[in-house]
Write an enzyme that holds these catalytic residues in place. Structure first.
Site, mmCIF file in Angstrom:
data_model
loop_
_atom_site.group_PDB
_atom_site.id
_atom_site.type_symbol
_atom_site.label_atom_id
_atom_site.label_comp_id
_atom_site.label_asym_id
_atom_site.label_seq_id
_atom_site.Cartn_x
_atom_site.Cartn_y
_atom_site.Cartn_z
ATOM 1 N N GLU A 97 25.609 37.101 36.792
ATOM 2 C CA GLU A 97 26.154 38.175 37.624
ATOM 3 C C GLU A 97 25.659 39.523 37.122
ATOM 4 O OE1 GLU A 97 30.381 38.514 38.142
ATOM 5 O OE2 GLU A 97 30.642 36.359 38.520
ATOM 6 N N GLU A 146 33.233 41.422 49.798
ATOM 7 C CA GLU A 146 34.475 40.661 49.858
ATOM 8 C C GLU A 146 35.649 41.620 50.039
ATOM 9 O OE1 GLU A 146 34.496 36.786 47.481
ATOM 10 O OE2 GLU A 146 33.357 38.127 46.179
ATOM 11 N N LYS A 194 39.251 41.050 48.433
ATOM 12 C CA LYS A 194 39.486 41.025 46.998
ATOM 13 C C LYS A 194 40.477 42.117 46.604
ATOM 14 C CE LYS A 194 36.582 40.021 43.880
ATOM 15 N NZ LYS A 194 35.487 39.972 42.900
ATOM 16 N N GLU A 242 35.376 47.151 43.965
ATOM 17 C CA GLU A 242 35.403 45.699 43.814
ATOM 18 C C GLU A 242 35.089 44.983 45.127
ATOM 19 O OE1 GLU A 242 35.875 43.529 41.263
ATOM 20 O OE2 GLU A 242 35.732 45.201 39.874
#
Length: 487
Positions: A261, A315, A318, A324
């Site tokens: 990641e 996303e 999240k 984020e």
């Protein structure tokens, strides 16, 4: 079946034959595309390596014969169960791996995600879980092509700079030792989650943002390890070297690192001023160039840094700050958040005496493309059977993709008698083979598509990052010999 498994083993060599850039696929978004749409997006953007955060069976089925290497994951919730039961591990491998290979090219299992940082109470069972999964792979004769490892966060290296002095958090010594022993004995690799974005924020201005974004540093801003005098052009390289040096404390071990990641958010809250589209684009594109130069960090210059970018989609479900939710490089409809490196690098050229291919011009008016598509498949007499529903070139189901195929078929058939590649300004010629997966465009000389980078529909469409498609002759002969020995 034997041949299929041998080809799967052959595909796994891309981990050692050259650097690649893959992408993580998270699913915590409100408008998640179908598995088939996800694969179409991957193909259209020439993404050849993916990491899943689970082992979603629908997506694994859709990835069958897609020419994409897949890393599946055991969720953190399942780590305890698998670590305590070899039977549970065997069932997990049977259900989520053996059921899909060799058609789906699964090359690795990530056991949990940052277990030591996020669920430390499970640390004692992490290595047993890895061992149980490996034993299950051995029982299924899949231990050679499929490696087992676990993603580790940079958080367990308290002081990553200078890299030469970096060490793992001593409280995890026994667990880390067990992980490293397992990786060495199974010839696996060390999975590292490394985010220069957070490293830059946590440095409180000590490091310039250029250092985090792979941008050139002025002479007065050069980053040098005082112990080794290694110059670090990027925080990414320094983080990877910090992990290598932390490993070396354990019997001078050198286990290849794969960055599972890394990424940079393109949007953030009022107090996240560095989370911008410009910075995310700069980071991602410079990262791709850095990884694809096929070299390692200063301490291990001959070991490429295979890397997975976080992440494919934003996303939005999240929890946490806006940043984020804003790491995605594509929206759920497949359009780019910003100009992304797989759309501009690594294009596959062809030796086509005909003058190349004819494809839809990127950004052309949709109605004009439809008119051209209708004409090509009608009066133009192009063979458009391959773009009918269920056929090899139907997906991605877009006007641009279908028009590219039809324009090219017409052009290849008619240019010798005066046919041109124009279609009222909606088409353009290119030397990039637009074939992908099992979809071969007329005029393509690529007879081995599916195990290499996936070309896209347009001339400036997404190229592959390219694990090498050619394997040394000796390995080919070895595989042929093995196959013949069983005939």
């Amino acid at each position: 079946m034997l041949l299929g498994y041998l080809l799967l083993m052959l595909g796994s060599l891309s981990f050692t034959l050259g650097a690649f850039v893959g992408v993580n696929i998270g699913t915590d978004l409100s408008n998640l595309p179908s598995p088939e749409q996800v694969v179409a997006i991957l193909r259209s953007h020439r993404i050849t390596h993916v990491r899943l955060y689970d082992a979603d069976n629908h997506l694994l089925s859709a990835l069958s014969d897609a020419g994409i290497e897949v890393m599946v994951s055991v969720t953190n919730e399942d780590v305890l169960r698998i670590g305590q039961s070899s039977a549970a591990a065997a069932y997990w491998v049977k259900k989520n791996v053996a059921a899909f290979v060799p058609a789906t090219n699964i090359t690795a299992i990530a056991v949990g995600s940052e277990v030591l940082s996020t669920i430390p109470h499970a640390a004692r069972i992490l290595v047993p879980a890895m061992r149980n999964l490996h034993k299950a792979l051995v029982s299924s004769n899949l231990n050679y092509p499929i490696k087992v490892s676990t993603p580790i966060s940079m958080d367990i290296i308290p002081k990553p700079f200078p890299p030469s002095a970096a060490t793992f958090n001593a409280s995890w010594n026994s667990t880390i030792s067990g992980i490293l022993d397992f990786l060495k004995s199974t010839n696996s690799f060390f999975m590292l989650n490394a985010y220069p974005y957070y490293g830059y924020l946590q440095s409180n201005g000590i490091f310039p943002i250029e250092y985090a974004l792979f941008q050139p540093l002025t002479p007065v801003k050069q980053i040098v390890d005082p112990n080794t005098l290694f110059h670090y052009d990027s925080m990414f390289d320094a983080m990877v070297d910090a992990a290598y040096n932390s490993m070396s404390a354990y019997n001078n071990l050198v286990i290849p690192i794969v960055v599972t990641e890394t990424g940079w958010p393109w949007a953030g809250g009022a107090n996240e001023r560095d989370a911008t589209v410009e910075n995310a684009q700069t980071f991602s594109n410079n990262l791709i160039k850095r990884v694809l130069n096929d070299s390692g960090p200063p301490s291990q210059p001959t070991i490429p840094i295979n890397t997975y970018i976080y992440e494919l989609f934003n996303e939005d479900n999240k929890p946490g700050p806006l940043s984020e939710k804003s790491y995605g490089v594509y929206f759920s409809n497949g359009s780019s958040v910003y100009t992304f490196g797989t759309d501009t690098l690594g294009q596959t050229t062809v030796n086509n005496a005909s003058g190349g291919f004819c494809v839809a011009r990127k950004g052309a008016d949709t109605s004009s493309l439809q008119d051209g598509l209708n004409w090509a498949c009608g009066p133009g007499q192009a063979n458009c059977s391959a773009i009918q529903s269920g056929q090899a070139c139907y997906m991605p189901d877009t006007i641009e993709n279908h028009a590219s195929y039809a324009f090219n078929d017409y052009y290849q058939r008619m240019r010798s008698v005066g046919g041109t590649c124009d279609f009222s300004g909606t088409a353009v010629t290119t030397m990039v083979d637009p074939s992908y997966g099992s979809c071969l465009f007329t005029g393509s000389t690529n007879s081995s598509i599916g195990g290499t980078a996936m070309p896209a529909m347009g001339p400036d469409g997404p190229p592959g990052n390219g694990s090498p498609g050619l394997v040394p002759d000796i390995m080919f002969l070895f595989l042929v010999t093995v196959v013949l020995s069983f005939v």
